[in-house]
Each structure stands twice: as C-alpha cells, then as structure tokens.
Design a protein around this motif. Structure first.
Motif, short mmCIF file in Angstrom:
data_model
loop_
_atom_site.label_atom_id
_atom_site.label_comp_id
_atom_site.label_asym_id
_atom_site.label_seq_id
_atom_site.Cartn_x
_atom_site.Cartn_y
_atom_site.Cartn_z
N LEU A 4 7.19 -13.10 -3.87
CA LEU A 4 8.21 -12.81 -3.09
C LEU A 4 9.37 -13.32 -3.18
N SER A 5 9.44 -15.27 -2.70
CA SER A 5 9.54 -16.01 -3.12
C SER A 5 9.42 -17.18 -3.19
N ASN A 6 9.04 -18.21 -3.70
CA ASN A 6 9.12 -19.50 -3.56
C ASN A 6 7.59 -19.78 -3.17
N SER A 7 7.69 -19.59 -1.55
CA SER A 7 6.11 -20.39 -1.20
C SER A 7 5.37 -19.10 -0.86
N VAL A 8 5.42 -17.69 -1.29
CA VAL A 8 4.61 -16.93 -0.73
C VAL A 8 5.01 -15.58 -1.84
N GLU A 9 3.72 -15.92 -2.13
CA GLU A 9 2.88 -14.76 -3.59
C GLU A 9 1.79 -13.92 -2.57
N LEU A 10 2.01 -12.73 -3.80
CA LEU A 10 0.95 -11.03 -3.15
C LEU A 10 -0.22 -11.17 -4.58
N ALA A 11 -1.55 -11.77 -3.77
CA ALA A 11 -2.62 -11.94 -4.88
C ALA A 11 -2.61 -9.96 -5.59
N ASP A 12 -2.87 -9.89 -7.18
CA ASP A 12 -3.01 -7.86 -7.79
C ASP A 12 -4.26 -7.62 -6.26
N ASN A 13 -5.43 -8.50 -5.87
CA ASN A 13 -6.38 -7.77 -5.57
C ASN A 13 -6.14 -6.80 -3.91
N GLU A 14 -4.62 -7.54 -3.08
CA GLU A 14 -3.74 -7.00 -2.04
C GLU A 14 -3.36 -5.51 -2.02
N ILE A 15 -2.94 -5.30 -3.59
CA ILE A 15 -2.02 -3.96 -4.04
C ILE A 15 -2.48 -3.35 -4.63
N GLU A 16 -3.28 -1.92 -3.53
CA GLU A 16 -4.02 -1.19 -4.62
C GLU A 16 -2.97 0.08 -4.77
N ILE A 17 -3.45 0.40 -6.88
CA ILE A 17 -2.29 0.84 -7.45
C ILE A 17 -3.63 2.42 -7.94
N SER A 18 -3.10 3.33 -7.85
CA SER A 18 -3.85 4.69 -8.23
C SER A 18 -3.09 5.24 -9.37
N GLN A 19 -3.81 5.92 -10.73
CA GLN A 19 -2.66 6.41 -11.66
C GLN A 19 -3.90 7.85 -11.29
N SER A 35 3.34 10.72 -15.37
CA SER A 35 2.51 9.64 -14.73
C SER A 35 2.63 9.53 -13.51
N ALA A 36 2.37 9.54 -12.30
CA ALA A 36 2.15 9.01 -10.78
C ALA A 36 1.92 7.73 -10.34
N VAL A 37 2.35 6.82 -9.37
CA VAL A 37 1.94 6.27 -9.29
C VAL A 37 1.86 5.75 -7.71
N HIS A 38 0.46 5.77 -7.32
CA HIS A 38 0.02 5.51 -6.06
C HIS A 38 0.38 3.91 -5.42
N LEU A 39 1.07 3.81 -4.54
CA LEU A 39 0.82 2.37 -4.18
C LEU A 39 0.42 1.77 -2.68
N ARG A 40 -0.81 1.48 -2.17
CA ARG A 40 -1.18 1.04 -1.07
C ARG A 40 -0.74 -0.11 -0.91
N ARG A 84 4.57 1.78 -12.44
CA ARG A 84 3.85 0.76 -11.80
C ARG A 84 4.46 -0.68 -11.78
N GLU A 85 5.56 -1.10 -12.77
CA GLU A 85 6.77 -1.93 -11.93
C GLU A 85 7.62 -1.53 -11.06
N ASP A 86 7.94 -0.34 -11.26
CA ASP A 86 9.11 0.20 -10.44
C ASP A 86 8.11 0.27 -9.00
N ALA A 87 7.09 0.59 -8.97
CA ALA A 87 6.17 0.95 -7.55
C ALA A 87 5.80 -0.80 -6.91
N LEU A 88 6.06 -1.57 -7.67
CA LEU A 88 5.99 -3.44 -7.31
C LEU A 88 7.28 -3.69 -6.77
#
Length: 137
Positions: A4-19, A35-40, A84-88
């Motif tokens: 998100l910025s130089n100091s803030v990152e989100l790990a992959d396990n924090e974002i749930e993506i289902s296809q 192909s629908a993606v639901h991001l939680r 997936r990239e669009d949702a992220l």
C-alpha cells in the motif's frame, strides 16, 4: 503481498479470494464462461495500522459491511488472474482513498497593493472625520 505504501504491506493470507465460474445467461454470451472473483478483506483482523483501520471503518461505502469486511466482486470475460489483479487494485485504491489526508490551507497574506489601499482608505477616513467638526458655515 499487496504493497500500500513504503511502510504498509498486506500479506496474501489476509486477503481471501475465491474464484467463481458461471455460464453466460442467454443471448449472444451462451457459450462464454465468466470468471468472477470475490475478494473478502477483514479490516479488524488485518495487520493495518490503527489509523488506517479507523479511517476505513469510518468510510460510508457500500462495499464495507457493518462487521468491517470489505467485499469486492470483479466479473468479466477475462482470466482469473486478470480479475484477481483488478480486485486487488480496487482494494488498494479504496484503502488509499480512505487514508488520504488533505493539506491544511495556509492563510494567504494580503498583497502589497491591497495593504496600501487599506492604509489609504484609513487615512482618508481619518481626515474626513477630522474635518467634520471644523467646518463652519
């Protein structure tokens, strides 16, 4: 990893993506598969700094539930990776929009001409007041 910025990152396990793949609903798209993606993304359980969490929860956005979960849906006739990239990217934009702070506007000084004009008016007013009592007919 979503940066998100130089100091803030989100790990992959924090974002749930289902296809979800669904058949097109009639018409010309009968043979196409969407192909629908639901991001939680759970705001409370995330590793975001408290300031980010507060600002996100304060947003009045229909994509954020009362429980503090961001739900994004991306559906297009593209690949799963593209959706997936669009949702992220949409999640990143939402978070950045929430934490954007406006700069306080500096008070501007009156220009030299405006100050001079004000002083001239004051002087003229003083002269007029002084003459009021002295004029006799």
């Amino acid at each position: 990893m979503l940066r998100l910025s130089n100091s803030v990152e989100l790990a992959d396990n924090e974002i749930e993506i289902s296809q979800i793949r669904a058949q097109g609903a009639g018409g010309q798209n009968v043979n196409k598969v969407a192909s629908a993606v639901h991001l939680r993304f759970d705001i409370h359980a995330s590793s975001l700094p408290p300031f980010y969490k507060e600002r996100l929860l304060a947003l009045s956005d229909q994509r954020i539930t009362k429980e503090g979960v961001v739900v994004l849906k991306a559906q297009s006739f593209r690949t799963f990776e593209q959706n997936r990239e669009d949702a992220l990217e949409r999640l990143k934009t939402l978070i950045q929009e929430a934490v954007k702070t406006r700069k306080a506007r500096k008070p501007t000084k009156p220009s030299k001409a405006a100050r001079r004009k004000r002083m001239d008016r004051k002087a003229q007013k003083g002269q007029t007041k002084a003459l009021r009592g002295k004029v006799k007919l």
